[in-house]
Design a protein around this motif. Structure first.
Motif, short mmCIF file in Angstrom:
data_model
loop_
_atom_site.label_atom_id
_atom_site.label_comp_id
_atom_site.label_asym_id
_atom_site.label_seq_id
_atom_site.Cartn_x
_atom_site.Cartn_y
_atom_site.Cartn_z
N PHE A 1 0.92 -1.06 0.18
CA PHE A 1 0.22 0.24 -0.06
C PHE A 1 1.41 1.45 -0.24
N VAL B 1 -5.44 -1.01 7.11
CA VAL B 1 -5.25 -0.55 5.58
C VAL B 1 -6.08 -1.09 4.70
N ASP C 1 -3.18 -5.03 -2.35
CA ASP C 1 -2.94 -4.05 -3.02
C ASP C 1 -4.10 -3.12 -2.05
N GLY C 2 -3.46 -1.99 -1.15
CA GLY C 2 -4.76 -1.29 -0.25
C GLY C 2 -3.83 0.06 -0.36
N GLU C 3 -4.59 0.32 0.99
CA GLU C 3 -4.40 2.40 0.81
C GLU C 3 -5.06 2.19 2.35
#
Length: 518
Positions: free
Chosen positions: A482, A495, A506-508
């Motif tokens: 991320f 996340v 995948d992340g934020e």
């Protein structure tokens, strides 16, 4: 190195102007073997299988000999590590010893004054890599006769390996095993001043040496060894011979080490052992891995893992403690090796498919969301297609989210290496492809359940593939990449997962932890 040590080395060189490589080349094979037979006592495989529990001596008095203090000043070391987490841990200890003697680490072989290969004996491919690397190092030794080359770890405990090094790679300066790491200073001294190859691989397997220095990688995650060796003698495995009998560290020493790591700010520890959940069985205490984990449950460190466990020793007490949650994680690596009871019996695993599935049922009942991963051997001698199908069905039934899968690799002096095998390598490779396809499918399906969820990620640093992306792991050991601030490194942060892949997410960065999925 102080002035007196330099004088001693100069005197040795004056008495023997030939460099070490040339000197060893002059020796005949007969001379080598005579030296080998008088200095090296290999493990006796038959005696090893008959061994019984013996008293274990615990030593707390490790020190660097006075004559070796500062010997590494203005010198560098390089350790190349092969194999399991136990080897990684051993490398940290060896690095700590070198740095205590004044050496500095380097990643460049050309800069090193000493190079060690910390080896693995589990599979033939690992041995081939090591001998390939030994061949590459020969030119460095020729260019720099003072370079010390060493082979250590599990391969060094094998009689055939030592013989091969003696006969084909005589430029190696020192060979020592898994029980002799604490002797590095004296072995190094002998290698620096002696005219002979130094071999010390099987002196006394029963000791535990505490207070060894360590040079740990980073300040976020740490390995903690809780026991050594294995007494299971699976028919395919060389570990009981290379690592010796099971012997446990005392609980108070382990707890003190974990408390110290917590005080230093570490966020995760992984307890290590060849058969980690046999911990305590050799102690005169009513105290096992479950009891140890319960004590660690009370320490203020966010995550505690353990590896690698054996299904035979995974008891109800351990399940009970893991189910408490908190810093006890419900990611469990539980090697099954085969889904066929008949194959498991020939492997010497001493449990059946039904036994394994009953253990899985108990774990699921106590921890419904537990993540299970495993090890599987494909193509064990004479494994039939029907037996392989039993492995596939077990993988589906358990729902493994990941697995280390291997084609059977015969290890010298193990019972399985002597079995006649009617299954072709082509068929074994085809089975491995089918098994991996199933594992990949299950992994992908599991990862997809994380999309749009928030997870807690222990951030370890930059992604290996993109320096602009951070990477870390969830409690259930899922890799997450991320975009986030550098200040997140070393912390556990929320996340939100935006995309699932087969082996990573995948992340934020998320602003809330409501509804977190671990």
């Amino acid at each position: 190195m102080n002035e007196q040590q330099r004088k001693e080395m100069d005197q040795v060189r004056q008495k023997d102007p030939k460099n070490n490589l040339e000197r060893i080349k002059d020796k005949s094979t007969d001379e080598f073997m005579k030296y080998f037979e008088t200095t090296y006592q290999p493990p006796n495989m038959r005696d090893a299988q008959r061994r019984r529990k013996k008293d274990v001596d615990v030593h707390y008095d490790f020190t660097i000999p006075e004559e070796m203090e500062g010997v590494g000043e203005d010198r560098k070391y390089l350790i190349r590590t092969y194999g399991c987490q136990m080897n990684e841990h051993d490398t940290e200890v060896m690095a700590g010893i070198f740095e205590t003697m004044g050496y500095e680490p380097t990643k460049q072989a050309e800069e090193a004054d000493i190079i060690l290969l910390n080896t693995c004996a589990i599979r033939e491919n690992a041995e081939n890599k090591v001998f390939g690397e030994i061949g590459h190092l020969k030119s460095l030794k020729r260019e720099n006769p003072d370079l010390i080359l060493g082979v250590c770890g599990c391969m060094a405990q094998e009689e055939g390996v030592v013989n091969r090094i003696l006969q084909k790679h005589p430029f190696i300066d020192m060979i020592f095993g898994t029980h002799n790491i604490h002797k590095i200073p004296e072995l190094l001294k002998e290698a620096m001043f002696s005219k002979e190859m130094v071999i010390d691989v099987w002196s006394k397997e029963g000791d535990i040496i505490e207070n060894l220095p360590r040079s740990r990688k980073g300040k976020i995650k740490a390995w903690v060894n809780v026991m050594y060796g294995c007494d299971k003698f699976c028919t395919y495995c060389i570990v009981p011979y290379t690592r010796g009998k099971e012997r446990s560290r005392l609980p108070e020493d382990i707890i003190q080490e974990v408390r110290h790591l917590a005080a230093q700010g570490y966020k995760e520890v992984t307890l290590l052992g060849q058969n980690v959940n046999a911990y305590g069985k050799d102690l005169d205490l009513d105290y096992g891995l479950g009891d140890l984990m319960d004590d660690l449950h009370k320490i203020d460190i966010p995550r505690v893992r353990f590896t690698t466990s054996h299904p035979r020793d995974f008891d109800d007490r351990l399940i009970e403690v893991l189910a408490k949650g908190g810093n006890m994680l419900d990611h469990i690596h539980l090697p099954v090796q085969s889904g066929s009871s008949d194959v498991l019996k020939i492997m010497g695993r001493k449990y059946s498919r039904e036994d394994y599935m009953e253990l899985v049922r108990k774990i699921r009942a106590a921890m419904p969301d537990a993540t299970l991963t495993t090890d599987i051997i494909v193509g064990f001698p004479n494994e039939t297609e029907e037996q392989f199908q039993e492995t596939l069905s077990l993988v589906e039934e358990v729902g493994f989210e990941a697995a280390y899968t291997f084609i059977f690799s015969p290890r010298e002096n193990t019972p399985a290496a002597k079995m006649r095998d009617k299954v072709s390598m082509e068929e074994k490779k085809e089975r491995l492809q089918r098994l991996n396809a199933l594992i990949n499918k299950q992994a992908r399906e599991t990862m997809e359940t994380y999309e749009n969820e928030i997870v807690h990620v222990l951030v370890e640093g930059e992604s290996k593939n993109n320096p602009d992306v951070l990477a870390g792991y969830t409690k259930r050991n899922k890799l997450v990449n991320f975009v986030g601030p550098e200040s997140a490194i070393g912390n556990i942060v929320p996340v939100r997962i935006t995309k699932a892949k087969t082996w990573s997410l995948d992340g934020e960065m998320a602003e809330t932890t409501v509804g977190v999925k671990e």
